[in-house]
Design an enzyme around this catalytic site. Structure first.
Site: not given
Length: 310
Positions: A17, A145
């Site tokens: 990401k 995350d």
């Protein structure tokens, strides 16, 4: 009576990401920070294969440097498998083979992607049949995350970053990521930010409100407008990461000089993410930065979250 067919080997792919926006609140009494982030999953992937075993073990290879990846219980994928086994009462084991394509300790969530992939792979391999909400709840216990690596796409995260809501993003955003051989510790970067704020008497995110993603960022994502996103992108951790790795600032300047719409430290760094106008501009920037001696990769987003590969 139907009998479910349990696979003998499961392959899951999960994305890294980029934080296209990250606002960091004040340090809390427990030492953590509330954050508000706009995440985008990008086409740098972690691949995890799960096969039955008597114990839980892991091996790691990769197209990136994997020398610093632990092979014991510090490995987030191993912890994910142990958590799923404990939560479901599963008594067997698994051997996890991880092939890493996301830079290690680079601020792109590679370890979190491993954990998300391990959760999904073990759930399929062990036939534990957890639904998405249950897997997301386990993911949140592993790290901020990990839930996003399961979800993918584009999302806003608040709290510790794990309170997620999908964000509409039209079109495609093209990025060039530049990796560094010297990793950065996320806790070290947050400490450096706290020290920077104390030294300069900064009160960036008042206690009276929680951090939030700027509306301009959400508008840019909805519009699929790279130039608009470039003008509103921000990472509060960038100043801290640059204080620890000053040379990164020179690379940021070089990328923007060579045509990037904006350059950002990705997450806690040291990976840098340069937003390009389109795929052609990204390829040109990748070539220029590579010719200058940097390790540069062209990726795009948004891409799906962790998924089983047939």
């Amino acid at each position: 009576m139907s009998i479910s067919r349990v696979p003998s080997r499961v392959h899951v792919r999960a994305p890294g990401k980029i934080n296209v926006f990250l606002e960091v609140g004040q340090v809390q009494d427990d030492g953590y920070h509330d954050v508000a982030s706009a995440y985008q999953a990008v086409s740098a992937f972690e691949d995890v294969w799960a096969t039955p075993a008597d114990t839980i073990s892991v091996e790691v290879t990769g197209s990136v440097d994997v020398a610093g990846v632990p092979l014991d219980d510090r490995n987030l994928a191993v912890r994910a498998a142990r958590l799923l086994a404990a939560d479901t009462g599963y008594r067997g084991g698994v051997h996890l083979e991880i092939h890493k394509g996301v830079p290690v300790a680079g601020g792109m969530g590679g370890g979190s992607a491993d954990a998300a992939a391990a959760l999904l792979a073990c759930d399929a391999l062990w036939d534990t049949r957890l639904g998405t909400p249950q897997l997301q709840a386990l993911a949140a216990r592993l790290g901020a995350d990990v839930p996003f690596a399961l979800m993918g796409g584009t999302a806003v995260g608040v709290g510790r970053g794990d309170e997620l809501s999908p964000a509409l993003a039209r079109g495609r955003f093209d990025w060039v990521i530049v990796t560094s051989q010297d990793g950065l510790s996320t806790p070290e970067v947050y400490r450096a930010l706290d020290e920077h704020r104390a030294r300069h008497a900064l009160d960036i995110s008042p206690a009276s409100r929680r951090p939030r993603v700027d509306n301009d960022v959400l508008h840019a994502l909805r519009a699929g407008d790279a130039a608009m996103l470039a003008s509103s992108a921000r990472n509060d951790l960038q100043v801290a990461a640059l204080s620890l790795r000053p040379r990164l600032g020179d690379v940021l300047e070089a990328g923007e000089r060579e045509g990037a719409l904006v350059g950002l430290v990705s997450g806690s760094g040291p990976t840098l993410a340069f937003l390009a106008a389109d795929a052609e501009a990204a390829i040109e920037l990748q070539i220029v930065l590579s010719a200058s001696g940097h390790v540069a990769h062209h990726v795009h987003g948004p891409v799906p979250g962790a998924r089983i590969i047939d």
